[in-house]
Scaffold this active site. Structure first.
Site, PDB file in Angstrom:
ATOM      1  N   ASP A  45      -3.388   4.493  -9.280  1.00 25.56           N
ATOM      2  CA  ASP A  45      -4.867   4.909  -8.899  1.00 25.56           C
ATOM      3  C   ASP A  45      -5.062   6.363  -9.447  1.00 25.56           C
ATOM      4  O   ASP A  45      -4.574   7.289  -8.940  1.00 25.56           O
ATOM      5  CB  ASP A  45      -5.109   4.828  -7.422  1.00 25.56           C
ATOM      6  N   PHE A  75      -0.116   9.177  -1.003  1.00 28.68           N
ATOM      7  CA  PHE A  75      -0.611   8.109  -1.463  1.00 28.68           C
ATOM      8  C   PHE A  75      -2.405   8.528  -1.887  1.00 28.68           C
ATOM      9  O   PHE A  75      -2.492   9.562  -1.919  1.00 28.68           O
ATOM     10  CB  PHE A  75      -0.973   7.123  -0.410  1.00 28.68           C
ATOM     11  N   ASP A 123      -6.156   5.501   2.101  1.00 26.38           N
ATOM     12  CA  ASP A 123      -7.080   5.881   0.823  1.00 26.38           C
ATOM     13  C   ASP A 123      -8.570   6.533   1.337  1.00 26.38           C
ATOM     14  O   ASP A 123      -9.740   6.161   0.650  1.00 26.38           O
ATOM     15  CB  ASP A 123      -7.460   4.643   0.188  1.00 26.38           C
ATOM     16  N   GLU A 173      -8.434  -1.656  -0.379  1.00 23.37           N
ATOM     17  CA  GLU A 173      -7.999  -0.306  -0.645  1.00 23.37           C
ATOM     18  C   GLU A 173      -8.998   0.507  -1.197  1.00 23.37           C
ATOM     19  O   GLU A 173     -10.224  -0.064  -1.711  1.00 23.37           O
ATOM     20  CB  GLU A 173      -6.791  -0.428  -1.455  1.00 23.37           C
ATOM     21  N   TRP A 202      -1.629  -4.994 -10.200  1.00 23.82           N
ATOM     22  CA  TRP A 202      -0.585  -4.989  -9.756  1.00 23.82           C
ATOM     23  C   TRP A 202       0.441  -6.204  -9.957  1.00 23.82           C
ATOM     24  O   TRP A 202       1.817  -6.258  -9.809  1.00 23.82           O
ATOM     25  CB  TRP A 202      -0.592  -4.843  -8.085  1.00 23.82           C
TER      26      TRP A 202
END
Ligand SMILES: *[C@@H]1O[C@H](CO)[C@@H](O)[C@H](O)[C@H]1NC(C)=O
Ligand SMILES: *[C@@H]1O[C@H](CO)[C@@H](O)[C@H](O)[C@H]1NC(C)=O
Ligand SMILES: *[C@@H]1O[C@H](CO)[C@@H](O)[C@H](O)[C@H]1NC(C)=O
Ligand SMILES: *[C@@H]1O[C@H](CO)[C@@H](O)[C@H](O)[C@H]1NC(C)=O
Length: 513
Positions: A37, A96, A162, A214, A303
């Site tokens: 990301d 993250f 996130d 997400e 993914w």
């Protein structure tokens, strides 16, 4: 000693080889190893610099060991790799995804004597929970100091991540959108100082796809005042994995209003952000000057197969970012649609025009050999005019192929079916035989109710992006040929007498040379 340390870090930031045959030349990809990301995208108005951080595993070409990698650019295309910006403090923790803002008014108190302080807001993933942390930068986003009283939002959940922070003008407060991933809920928090956060509301809606939510992004768009009170709407973008409508990971959006605490959707169904499989976790830049369109960058992978694609073995890196895109919000057939265009119409990378062709019944095709374009990246723009909108007929197709191996990418518009398609079935280094989820063909329904239709596309070694009908649909597809693609054909067949197809092609200048 300090100097030696800096030299060592700079060398680490620059140790990169962008010459491999699958390395995108006008897209960003990490110096080595694995990227996912985009994170912390912000524009520094004072220096005219775009900052991009990204989920980065600096040690292997697969996910894991997550850090914030960093790159800077004056124009969103020419990126300079910078040293890693944020690293974990403990060996069992990871940094993250998250966002970054310029705290020009020193709301945080971190910046005694400057107006260009930067605060990063991100998730720390620990073995038992995910919590939200902040770090501040007094040098414009190059180095960060972690806040001593982290976490700023604690939790007991492994699925809380996130944070995306924006400034809400109406209430003069910071607003955070964050995913309660497994509950499929987006939370909104508010803060006056980026340190103390208060939960303000939760949003979800029946019928939204995906197993986990997400990377939410709440983005305000200016719109035609005829369409909305005060000429603005908010769009909530949500990325989901797994369980996206096209398989694996993907992004959708809903459109509505945000009043400072609550988001109210007015679209009953989610709208897909992309009609192919490789556009995830797009993030919108903070700090874009008022009056300019919103700008985003996504992750051009999925993914389902990202850790298996061949660039890891052959070239030591995996995953590219999408092109930087500018967006508008408008309506098509009464539904809200976010449009996509390459930022600045590709001007920073546009090279020589390779030709301009006019196809018509009797002269049905064109071919251009672009093997002399050193980037092997080209931009094509196609416009079909004179469509009989009552009974559209015929097909306009393109094929981008390799003069060495004959492999190809192809796609086009079937007018009677109101359908655009793109396919990577003709490229052979990685296929659905290698991973059953690496599906090869993607389709978009398009409206042919007008007498003209246009599309444009960028092909860049292993990333393909196409924009349909003034950017109202985008298709983003990774692909992996055994030898470089270097020939473009466009053909037209069965079109109405009197119709015309114009084809314009430009070489693109590589940004890593
Ligand atoms: C920034 O905030 C800190 C802490 O409140 C304060 O000491 C400092 O004077 C502020 N600086 C400016 C320029 O407002
Ligand atoms: C918001 O949603 C989260 C996740 O489902 C839940 O844990 C939390 O209690 C909700 N908060 C409120 C105030 O409803
Ligand atoms: C925002 O919307 C919520 C839900 O409709 C409402 O409860 C709240 O009062 C609104 N806030 C403002 C400032 O209008
Ligand atoms: C395809 O994706 C599904 C769901 O994401 C997964 O269960 C399955 O194992 C994948 N198949 C392959 C061949 O990777």
């Amino acid at each position: 000693m300090q100097i030696a340390w800096i030299i060592c870090f700079m060398a680490a930031a620059q140790a990169a080889d962008y010459t491999g045959p699958l390395r995108p030349q006008v897209h960003f990809s990490p110096p080595v190893n694995f990227m996912n990301d985009p994170n912390g995208l912000f524009y520094d108005d004072r220096s005219g610099t775009y900052h991009m951080y990204y989920q980065y595993n600096p040690s292997e070409p697969v996910a894991g060991n997550q850090h914030w990698g960093h790159a800077t650019s004056p124009d969103l295309y020419h990126w300079t790799n910078q040293p890693i910006a944020i690293s974990p403090s403990e060996s069992d923790q990871y940094i993250f995804s998250g966002s970054a803002v310029v705290d020009a008014d020193n709301t945080s108190g971190f910046f005694p004597d400057q107006e260009d302080g930067v605060v990063a807001i991100y998730t720390v993933d620990s073995p038992d929970k995910e919590t939200q942390h902040i770090a501040y930068s007094r040098d414009g986003g190059y180095t960060f100091t972690k806040y001593a009283e982290n976490p700023v939002i604690d939790s007991t959940s492994k699925d809380f991540r996130d944070p995306q922070v924006t400034w809400h003008q109406g209430t003069q407060r910071w607003v955070m959108a964050i995913a309660y991933a497994a509950d499929r809920v987006i939370g909104f928090y508010i803060s006056s100082n980026l340190k103390e956060w208060e939960h303000a509301s939760n949003f979800t809606q029946a019928g939204l796809p995906g197993v986990e939510f997400e990377c939410p992004n709440l983005v305000e768009f200016p719109v035609d005042p005829v369409l909305a009170h005060e000429g603005r709407k908010h769009v909530l973008f949500i990325s989901v994995n797994p369980g996206a409508p096209l398989g694996g990971s993907g992004t959708f959006y809903v459109v509505g209003d945000f009043n400072g605490t609550h988001f109210e959707s007015e679209t009953p169904d989610a709208t897909l952000y992309d009609f192919a499989r490789d556009n995830y976790a797009a993030q919108w830049f903070s700090g874009i000057p008022a009056g300019q369109p919103p700008v985003s960058i996504g992750w051009a992978s999925n993914w389902d197969y990202t850790e298996e694609v061949p660039t890891g073995e052959t070239e030591g890196w995996r995953s590219a970012a999408t092109l930087p895109r500018t967006h508008t919000l408008g309506q098509v057939d009464g539904s809200w649609v976010v449009t996509h265009s390459p930022a600045d119409a590709l001007a920073p990378v546009k090279g020589a025009q390779l030709g301009s062709w006019d196809l018509q019944p009797g002269k049905n095709g064109m071919t251009v050999d672009f093997s002399h374009v050193s980037s092997k990246a080209v931009y094509l723009a196609v416009e079909i005019r004179g469509i009989n909108s009552l009974s559209p007929a015929g097909e306009v197709a393109f094929k981008i192929s390799s003069s060495t191996s004959g492999e190809s990418l192809d796609g086009g518009l079937r007018l009677e079916e109101n359908r655009f398609w793109i396919s990577r079935a003709g490229t052979h280094l990685f296929t659905s035989q290698d991973n059953g989820n690496f599906t090869s063909e993607f389709r978009a329904e398009v409206s042919a109710e007008k007498s003209s239709f246009s599309f444009s596309a960028v092909v860049d070694r292993s990333v393909f992006e196409v924009f349909l009908a003034d950017g109202s649909r985008s298709g983003t597809m990774s692909f992996f040929p055994t030898s470089p693609l270097d020939i473009l054909d466009v053909s037209a067949g069965g079109l109405e007498a009197g119709s015309r197809v114009s084809v314009d092609v430009w070489g693109l200048r590589g940004v890593w040379e």
